[in-house]
Design a protein around this motif. Structure first.
Motif, PDB file in Angstrom:
ATOM      1  N   ASP A  66      13.513  40.657  10.775  1.00  0.00           N
ATOM      2  CA  ASP A  66      13.868  42.177   9.976  1.00  0.00           C
ATOM      3  C   ASP A  66      14.994  41.783   8.451  1.00  0.00           C
ATOM      4  OD1 ASP A  66      15.970  40.126  10.150  1.00  0.00           O
ATOM      5  OD2 ASP A  66      17.621  41.706  11.517  1.00  0.00           O
ATOM      6  N   GLN A  67      15.339  42.354   7.376  1.00  0.00           N
ATOM      7  CA  GLN A  67      15.794  41.305   6.194  1.00  0.00           C
ATOM      8  C   GLN A  67      16.615  40.714   6.090  1.00  0.00           C
ATOM      9  OE1 GLN A  67      17.407  44.527   8.124  1.00  0.00           O
ATOM     10  NE2 GLN A  67      19.525  44.973   7.807  1.00  0.00           N
ATOM     11  N   HIS A  68      17.258  40.552   7.692  1.00  0.00           N
ATOM     12  CA  HIS A  68      17.773  39.103   7.487  1.00  0.00           C
ATOM     13  C   HIS A  68      16.902  37.868   8.421  1.00  0.00           C
ATOM     14  CE1 HIS A  68      21.035  40.437   6.069  1.00  0.00           C
ATOM     15  NE2 HIS A  68      21.841  42.006   7.271  1.00  0.00           N
ATOM     16  N   ASP A  69      15.680  38.329   8.394  1.00  0.00           N
ATOM     17  CA  ASP A  69      14.353  36.862   9.420  1.00  0.00           C
ATOM     18  C   ASP A  69      15.223  36.552  10.016  1.00  0.00           C
ATOM     19  OD1 ASP A  69      13.259  36.471   6.407  1.00  0.00           O
ATOM     20  OD2 ASP A  69      14.531  35.388   5.662  1.00  0.00           O
ATOM     21  N   ASN A  70      15.491  37.798  11.243  1.00  0.00           N
ATOM     22  CA  ASN A  70      15.305  37.859  12.400  1.00  0.00           C
ATOM     23  C   ASN A  70      14.417  38.316  12.938  1.00  0.00           C
ATOM     24  OD1 ASN A  70      18.684  36.392  12.877  1.00  0.00           O
ATOM     25  ND2 ASN A  70      18.746  38.308  11.445  1.00  0.00           N
ATOM     26  N   VAL A  71      14.344  38.042  14.723  1.00  0.00           N
ATOM     27  CA  VAL A  71      12.809  38.766  14.896  1.00  0.00           C
ATOM     28  C   VAL A  71      14.104  39.451  16.595  1.00  0.00           C
ATOM     29  CG1 VAL A  71      11.502  38.645  16.554  1.00  0.00           C
ATOM     30  CG2 VAL A  71      11.442  37.446  14.373  1.00  0.00           C
ATOM     31  N   VAL A  72      14.020  40.587  16.564  1.00  0.00           N
ATOM     32  CA  VAL A  72      15.390  40.388  18.059  1.00  0.00           C
ATOM     33  C   VAL A  72      14.078  41.768  18.845  1.00  0.00           C
ATOM     34  CG1 VAL A  72      16.728  41.562  19.094  1.00  0.00           C
ATOM     35  CG2 VAL A  72      16.801  41.145  15.554  1.00  0.00           C
ATOM     36  N   GLN A  73      13.763  41.241  19.780  1.00  0.00           N
ATOM     37  CA  GLN A  73      13.345  41.271  21.292  1.00  0.00           C
ATOM     38  C   GLN A  73      14.094  42.388  22.156  1.00  0.00           C
ATOM     39  OE1 GLN A  73      10.699  38.912  22.158  1.00  0.00           O
ATOM     40  NE2 GLN A  73       8.844  40.190  21.689  1.00  0.00           N
ATOM     41  N   ALA A  74      14.769  43.582  21.490  1.00  0.00           N
ATOM     42  CA  ALA A  74      16.404  43.681  22.507  1.00  0.00           C
ATOM     43  C   ALA A  74      16.565  45.238  22.073  1.00  0.00           C
ATOM     44  CB  ALA A  74      17.268  42.811  22.340  1.00  0.00           C
ATOM     45  N   GLY A  75      17.174  45.214  23.276  1.00  0.00           N
ATOM     46  CA  GLY A  75      17.691  46.995  22.647  1.00  0.00           C
ATOM     47  C   GLY A  75      18.922  47.643  21.910  1.00  0.00           C
ATOM     48  N   ALA A  76      20.027  47.742  21.871  1.00  0.00           N
ATOM     49  CA  ALA A  76      20.794  47.797  21.446  1.00  0.00           C
ATOM     50  C   ALA A  76      20.921  46.490  20.432  1.00  0.00           C
ATOM     51  CB  ALA A  76      22.239  48.798  21.774  1.00  0.00           C
ATOM     52  N   GLN A  77      21.467  46.586  19.735  1.00  0.00           N
ATOM     53  CA  GLN A  77      22.118  44.861  19.100  1.00  0.00           C
ATOM     54  C   GLN A  77      23.213  45.287  17.266  1.00  0.00           C
ATOM     55  OE1 GLN A  77      18.567  45.392  18.666  1.00  0.00           O
ATOM     56  NE2 GLN A  77      18.574  45.867  16.522  1.00  0.00           N
ATOM     57  N   GLN A  78      24.061  44.154  17.626  1.00  0.00           N
ATOM     58  CA  GLN A  78      24.953  44.329  16.515  1.00  0.00           C
ATOM     59  C   GLN A  78      24.936  42.866  16.446  1.00  0.00           C
ATOM     60  OE1 GLN A  78      27.381  46.918  15.504  1.00  0.00           O
ATOM     61  NE2 GLN A  78      26.936  45.817  13.715  1.00  0.00           N
ATOM     62  N   LEU A  79      24.653  42.743  14.810  1.00  0.00           N
ATOM     63  CA  LEU A  79      24.108  41.390  15.083  1.00  0.00           C
ATOM     64  C   LEU A  79      25.333  40.918  13.225  1.00  0.00           C
ATOM     65  CD1 LEU A  79      20.360  40.345  15.321  1.00  0.00           C
ATOM     66  CD2 LEU A  79      22.449  40.522  17.065  1.00  0.00           C
ATOM     67  N   ILE A  80      26.160  40.205  13.196  1.00  0.00           N
ATOM     68  CA  ILE A  80      26.479  39.982  11.917  1.00  0.00           C
ATOM     69  C   ILE A  80      26.386  38.678  10.922  1.00  0.00           C
ATOM     70  CG2 ILE A  80      28.869  39.484  11.245  1.00  0.00           C
ATOM     71  CD1 ILE A  80      29.885  41.280  13.519  1.00  0.00           C
ATOM     72  N   ASP A  81      26.217  37.924  10.366  1.00  0.00           N
ATOM     73  CA  ASP A  81      25.927  36.542   9.745  1.00  0.00           C
ATOM     74  C   ASP A  81      24.746  36.363  10.841  1.00  0.00           C
ATOM     75  OD1 ASP A  81      27.857  37.549   7.628  1.00  0.00           O
ATOM     76  OD2 ASP A  81      29.496  36.850   8.931  1.00  0.00           O
ATOM     77  N   MET A  82      23.912  36.645  10.218  1.00  0.00           N
ATOM     78  CA  MET A  82      22.859  36.016  11.637  1.00  0.00           C
ATOM     79  C   MET A  82      21.386  36.225  10.772  1.00  0.00           C
ATOM     80  SD  MET A  82      23.645  34.980  14.928  1.00  0.00           S
ATOM     81  CE  MET A  82      22.268  35.822  15.673  1.00  0.00           C
ATOM     82  N   ARG A  83      20.564  35.269  10.397  1.00  0.00           N
ATOM     83  CA  ARG A  83      19.724  34.539  10.020  1.00  0.00           C
ATOM     84  C   ARG A  83      18.848  33.543  10.360  1.00  0.00           C
ATOM     85  NH1 ARG A  83      18.089  36.499   4.930  1.00  0.00           N
ATOM     86  NH2 ARG A  83      20.488  37.177   4.609  1.00  0.00           N
ATOM     87  N   GLY A  84      17.318  34.474  10.545  1.00  0.00           N
ATOM     88  CA  GLY A  84      16.638  33.365  10.750  1.00  0.00           C
ATOM     89  C   GLY A  84      16.312  33.030  12.811  1.00  0.00           C
ATOM     90  N   ASN A  85      16.897  34.244  13.054  1.00  0.00           N
ATOM     91  CA  ASN A  85      17.326  33.923  15.046  1.00  0.00           C
ATOM     92  C   ASN A  85      15.899  34.660  15.202  1.00  0.00           C
ATOM     93  OD1 ASN A  85      19.513  32.552  14.884  1.00  0.00           O
ATOM     94  ND2 ASN A  85      20.428  34.386  14.112  1.00  0.00           N
ATOM     95  N   LEU A  86      15.229  34.226  16.746  1.00  0.00           N
ATOM     96  CA  LEU A  86      14.385  34.908  17.740  1.00  0.00           C
ATOM     97  C   LEU A  86      15.897  35.581  18.058  1.00  0.00           C
ATOM     98  CD1 LEU A  86      12.080  36.155  18.962  1.00  0.00           C
ATOM     99  CD2 LEU A  86      11.881  33.297  19.387  1.00  0.00           C
TER     100      LEU A  86
END
Length: 358
Positions: free
Chosen positions: A287-307
């Motif tokens: 995504d725009q913050h370099d996160n890879v998300v394999q999940a349904g709904a999510q609320q990510l705050i100040d998250m970067r570079g995570n799987l």
């Protein structure tokens, strides 16, 4: 000729570096780890079915995975499964496959390849494999696909090869090199003449069995105590008895390193071995913050570079303030671990209670 060409897919590993998604009871090759709609094993079978007839595909795996294989691959006959009673590494696996095919077709040329790799350029892969089959069928040669490196990487073994083309883009292999440190990996890239070892091999049954006779005769001696059992209804019971007595060693150490007739085809096929969570992170879109998300709904705050991966598409993920973490929610296990320390996961798993990794 294509009727003499076979592909054997190795699908018996545990994939412990993908814990907790990959478990002893359901390893990563049976998972849709890339969210493509197909498991890694199903993707591999589809890929090689463009190279050999479906009936010439074998699945070599641990006996405990028989039902999962048949469930995922309903078009394969049970006779196409070679079931190992124990995990003795890849050299006995290759020898068993060669002896099985020799009894079936003494002119067989076959490929051995892993079930859990990703190949994006499938047409290029097919072309390289056809060249490998043709060369191995016409020469006393062990042929491997070598992946053209895109960066210095310490996670792969390397193939040092002669850059003189012997026709059909086939090159003589000088040596195999173990996983290097970063300085050495950079040296390989700067010098040229080095490829990543993807563990994809093609050989005739005669060539590979001769190699075992020369370099690892103890393995074939164990397996051929009663060689007449291969190709008969008694083969599985026989393998159940003798296979556990073979030496636990990789085909790289037992056969490839001492062999003098190894050749490689440099291949740019969009390959990844998906050996770790980080390799999956590198492969998938961010995504725009370099996160890879394999999940349904999510609320990510100040998250970067995570799987981030959950086993349920109904689960809401709420997280804040993490950078470069692996976050895996899989049933009874929640893993939150720094990406840079992912190599610890395999050892960590071994120290846990059995119920958490089975």
């Amino acid at each position: 000729m294509q009727e003499h060409h076979y592909v054997a897919i190795m699908a018996g590993g545990v994939g412990s570096r993908f814990w907790p998604a990959s478990r002893e009871s359901r390893p990563k090759q049976f998972l849709d780890i890339t969210e493509s709609g197909r498991s890694l094993l199903q993707q591999t079978v589809a890929r090689v079915s463009d190279i050999v007839p479906l009936g010439n595909i074998l699945i070599v795996s641990n006996a405990k995975y028989k039902n999962q294989i048949l469930e995922q691959l309903p078009l394969l006959d049970e006779s196409q499964l070679l079931l190992e009673p124990s995990r003795n590494n890849t050299a006995p696996c290759v020898a068993y496959t060669a002896l099985h095919l020799q009894a079936k077709n003494e002119n067989a040329v076959f490929a051995m390849l892993p079930a859990d790799h990703i190949i994006q350029k499938e047409n290029v892969f097919a072309s390289c494999m056809i060249r490998a089959f043709n060369y191995a069928g016409q020469h006393d040669a062990i042929v491997t696909l070598g992946i053209e490196p895109t960066r210095p990487d310490t996670g792969y073994g390397y193939i040092h090869y002669d850059q003189i083309d012997r026709g059909e883009s086939v090159h003589k292999v000088h040596s195999f090199r173990e996983k290097p440190d970063m300085v050495t990996a950079q040296k390989y890239i700067d010098q040229g003449g080095y490829l990543w070892n993807a563990g994809i091999f093609v050989w005739s049954v005669n060539t590979i069995l001769n190699a075992f006779s020369s370099s690892a005769p103890d393995i074939t001696d164990v397996l051929t105590a009663d060689a007449a059992k291969f190709g008969t209804l008694a083969e599985q019971d026989y393998i159940n008895d003798v296979y556990p007595n073979t030496r636990d060693i990789s085909v790289d150490f037992a056969i490839l390193e001492p062999a003098q007739n190894v050749f490689t085809i440099p291949a740019d096929i969009g390959w990844s071995d998906l050996g770790t969570w980080n390799s999956l992170y590198s492969y998938l879109d961010k995504d725009q913050h370099d996160n890879v998300v394999q999940a349904g709904a999510q609320q990510l705050i100040d998250m970067r570079g995570n799987l981030i991966r959950t086993s349920s598409s109904d689960k809401l993920v709420v997280a804040k303030g993490l950078q470069d973490y692996i976050i895996i929610d899989d049933g009874d296990v929640l893993l939150i671990y720094p990406r840079e320390e992912e190599q610890d996961i395999k050892a960590l798993r071994k120290g846990l209670k059995q119920e958490h990794y089975k």
